[in-house]
Design an enzyme around this catalytic site. Structure first.
Site, short mmCIF file in Angstrom:
data_model
loop_
_atom_site.label_atom_id
_atom_site.label_comp_id
_atom_site.label_asym_id
_atom_site.label_seq_id
_atom_site.Cartn_x
_atom_site.Cartn_y
_atom_site.Cartn_z
N GLU A 53 0.81 -1.22 0.00
CA GLU A 53 0.00 0.00 0.00
C GLU A 53 0.85 1.28 0.00
O GLU A 53 0.61 2.15 -0.84
CB GLU A 53 -0.98 0.00 1.20
N SER A 171 20.74 -41.67 -10.14
CA SER A 171 19.50 -41.09 -10.70
C SER A 171 19.79 -39.89 -11.58
O SER A 171 18.91 -39.13 -11.92
CB SER A 171 18.58 -40.65 -9.55
N TRP A 173 20.10 -37.10 -14.02
CA TRP A 173 19.53 -36.62 -15.27
C TRP A 173 18.43 -37.52 -15.87
O TRP A 173 18.47 -37.87 -17.02
CB TRP A 173 20.61 -36.39 -16.33
N ARG A 187 13.36 -23.33 -6.55
CA ARG A 187 14.14 -23.23 -5.30
C ARG A 187 14.24 -21.80 -4.82
O ARG A 187 14.26 -21.54 -3.62
CB ARG A 187 15.54 -23.83 -5.52
N THR A 199 19.86 -39.79 -0.68
CA THR A 199 20.02 -38.79 -1.75
C THR A 199 21.27 -37.95 -1.51
O THR A 199 22.04 -37.68 -2.43
CB THR A 199 18.77 -37.88 -1.82
N LEU A 207 21.95 -28.54 -3.82
CA LEU A 207 20.64 -28.01 -3.41
C LEU A 207 20.61 -26.48 -3.41
O LEU A 207 19.98 -25.86 -2.56
CB LEU A 207 20.22 -28.55 -2.03
N ARG A 210 21.71 -22.37 -8.35
CA ARG A 210 22.81 -21.81 -9.17
C ARG A 210 22.43 -21.56 -10.63
O ARG A 210 23.05 -20.77 -11.30
CB ARG A 210 24.05 -22.71 -9.08
N GLU A 284 12.82 -33.00 -2.03
CA GLU A 284 13.33 -33.43 -3.34
C GLU A 284 13.80 -34.88 -3.35
O GLU A 284 14.39 -35.32 -4.33
CB GLU A 284 14.48 -32.51 -3.79
#
Length: 343
Positions: A53, A171, A173, A187, A199, A207, A210, A284
């Site tokens: 405002e 895992s 790509w 992100r 993971t 994580l 970038r 993730e």
């Protein structure tokens, strides 16, 4: 006469500019209209900075016009002194005669007090214009205030035959480059990002955001027995990181250890994040961590990339029990969005 929905739609568009920059505040946009013409626009740009405002009011060249203008705002004007003065007071001071509000503010510090201040000052107030769109825009804020926990987004990529990794946990790509860039954009829009131990160990993810301009989320890892090696990116202290475990609690400048009861892990995690004013988290992976939050019914939205590759065997993708709300094609991938209607 243009319908008030048109101006509120514009205010919601402006509010979105605050994504990833204003948490734990809500995203708010404001439009000021005089005789059918927009004379001022503004949004809440940065946490701790001016609200929508005052930004919109300051954008009006001829302040005299405010005395015969209508102010459209996506959330009830605040009535309390926080990092900035109350917006309701400024609207009264500027003698703006009409205010149209999308959503009431569920925050107990506001919760109708802003509307009451305006009405007591003789201002005509309308509420509930595009309320559904406004609630969706600020679903993180509303979940945080109403349910005392962060808004939880699940995200993973799976093969066409339903695997998230090979048997050796590789895992890398599954999804295409464009999908991965989109994940980096997401992100920047959320407060935190969470992964399980496997993971962290097998992918050694950074994580960070970038590949997209914006802030990095707070990183969170679940490592029950503190087995993870310290050379992983997660422990490089480049970004604030929280490690949930059963052994120790300690706070460092950029690395926190939080001791929690793993029998009620999900509740412990969301309670801790709530106390730290973390309003949203993307989970993730891996598959077991995602499935845990699905089974605990601790999730709000799921974003699943399906890629045109087959592994034939490996680690199975989580089983989602939500409502499919959209499917989007991203180059070779299909992005499926699910919502959980528990709240």
């Amino acid at each position: 006469m243009v319908a008030p929905e048109i101006y509120m739609h514009r205010a919601l568009e402006l509010a979105r500019n605050g994504a990833g920059k204003v948490s734990p505040n809500p995203m708010v946009g404001c439009v000021i209209v005089h005789n059918g013409t927009i004379i001022g626009e503004g949004w809440h740009q940065q946490f701790g900075g001016p609200h929508a405002e005052p930004n919109a009011i300051a954008a009006v060249n001829n302040q005299e016009l405010l005395k015969d203008a209508t102010l459209y705002v996506t959330l009830e004007p605040c009535a309390h002194f926080g990092k900035t003065p109350p917006c309701a007071h400024l609207i009264i001071e500027k003698q703006i005669p009409r205010v149209v509000v999308c959503n009431l503010d569920p925050n107990p510090l506001v919760a109708g007090k802003g509307i009451k201040l305006l009405k007591d000052a003789g201002i005509e107030v309308k509420t509930g214009i595009l309320a559904q769109e406004g609630a969706f825009l600020n679903r993180r804020f509303f979940t945080y205030i109403n349910h005392k926990r962060p808004f939880i987004i699940l995200k993973w990529a799976e093969t066409a035959d339903g695997f998230v990794a090979r048997e050796n946990y590789d895992s890398k790509w599954i999804s295409n480059a464009l999908s991965r860039k989109l994940v980096h954009k997401w992100r920047t829009e959320e407060d935190a990002i969470l992964v399980g131990k496997n993971t962290a160990l097998y992918d050694n993810p950074q994580l960070t955001s970038r590949d997209w301009e914006g802030k990095n989320p707070i990183r969170i890892v679940i490592d029950k027995n503190l087995d993870l090696p310290q050379h992983l990116y997660l422990f490089d202290k480049s970004v604030k990181t929280i490690c949930f475990n059963t052994f120790k609690s300690s706070q460092g400048s950029l690395l926190d250890y939080q001791k929690v009861d793993f029998n009620i892990l999900g509740q412990e995690v969301v309670n801790c994040l709530f106390q730290q004013h973390i309003q949203s988290v993307i989970i993730e992976g891996g598959s077991a961590t995602l499935q845990y939050f699905i089974d605990a019914n601790l999730w709000d939205e799921a974003r699943v990339f399906v890629a045109p590759v087959n592994f034939e065997q490996g680690i199975k993708a989580p089983k989602i029990k939500g409502t499919l709300v959209s499917e989007t094609t991203i180059a070779t991938d299909t992005l499926r969005n699910y919502t959980n209607h528990h709240s």
